[in-house]
Motif scaffolding. Sequence first.
Motif, PDB file in Angstrom:
ATOM      1  N   ASN A  71       1.009  -0.915  -0.176  1.00 34.47           N
ATOM      2  CA  ASN A  71       0.167   0.239  -0.380  1.00 34.47           C
ATOM      3  C   ASN A  71       0.207   1.328  -0.262  1.00 34.47           C
ATOM      4  O   ASN A  71       0.652   2.370   0.988  1.00 34.47           O
ATOM      5  N   ARG A  73       2.346   4.961  -0.446  1.00 34.35           N
ATOM      6  CA  ARG A  73       1.483   6.340  -1.003  1.00 34.35           C
ATOM      7  C   ARG A  73       2.866   7.099  -1.271  1.00 34.35           C
ATOM      8  O   ARG A  73       2.936   7.638   0.126  1.00 34.35           O
ATOM      9  N   LEU A  96      -0.071  10.610  -0.672  1.00 28.10           N
ATOM     10  CA  LEU A  96      -1.745  10.825  -2.004  1.00 28.10           C
ATOM     11  C   LEU A  96      -2.096   9.273  -1.936  1.00 28.10           C
ATOM     12  O   LEU A  96      -1.517   8.119  -0.761  1.00 28.10           O
ATOM     13  N   GLN A  97      -3.108   9.147  -2.453  1.00 29.93           N
ATOM     14  CA  GLN A  97      -4.257   8.366  -2.159  1.00 29.93           C
ATOM     15  C   GLN A  97      -3.580   7.070  -2.881  1.00 29.93           C
ATOM     16  O   GLN A  97      -3.748   5.816  -2.011  1.00 29.93           O
ATOM     17  N   SER A  98      -2.831   7.030  -3.889  1.00 26.11           N
ATOM     18  CA  SER A  98      -2.055   6.437  -4.523  1.00 26.11           C
ATOM     19  C   SER A  98      -1.413   6.203  -5.461  1.00 26.11           C
ATOM     20  O   SER A  98      -1.377   7.251  -5.890  1.00 26.11           O
ATOM     21  N   TYR A 101      -2.263   8.039  -8.399  1.00 23.59           N
ATOM     22  CA  TYR A 101      -3.165   8.668  -8.207  1.00 23.59           C
ATOM     23  C   TYR A 101      -2.993  10.383  -8.763  1.00 23.59           C
ATOM     24  O   TYR A 101      -2.111  10.144  -8.927  1.00 23.59           O
TER      25      TYR A 101
END
Length: 117
Positions: A71, A73, A96-98, A101
């Motif tokens: 995960n 970010r 950031l979300q991913s 993004y």
Amino acid sequence: MDFLPDRKRAWPLGKAPWSDGYSFVSPVDVYGERGRNGFGIADMCGGVWEVILDDFDPKGGHEELYVMTENPRPVCRGGNYFDVPGNARCAVRLGLQSPSYSDSRDGFRICLGVPRR
């Protein structure tokens, strides 16, 4: 007064106390000496969030490159043209979300380091 592209209505935040009068990023070096940091470099904050190589760690920043295996970010720093003044400084870090993004207020800066001998 700066208008949004293809519109006849003024930019909604154009009269905010922190507004510089530009609806998006300001022209390069428009502030002259007043807009330079202690190193004499202009336009370092408030343009777009700068996406950097580190992954976000909610516990704080790291001196060395920090990479998450699960995960990830990516970190962005420095605020953007649409932010409040408190975010327009390089110490501000957001995750950031991913990695995929994307936003028009995010970007990056190309920097060259000093070669190691």
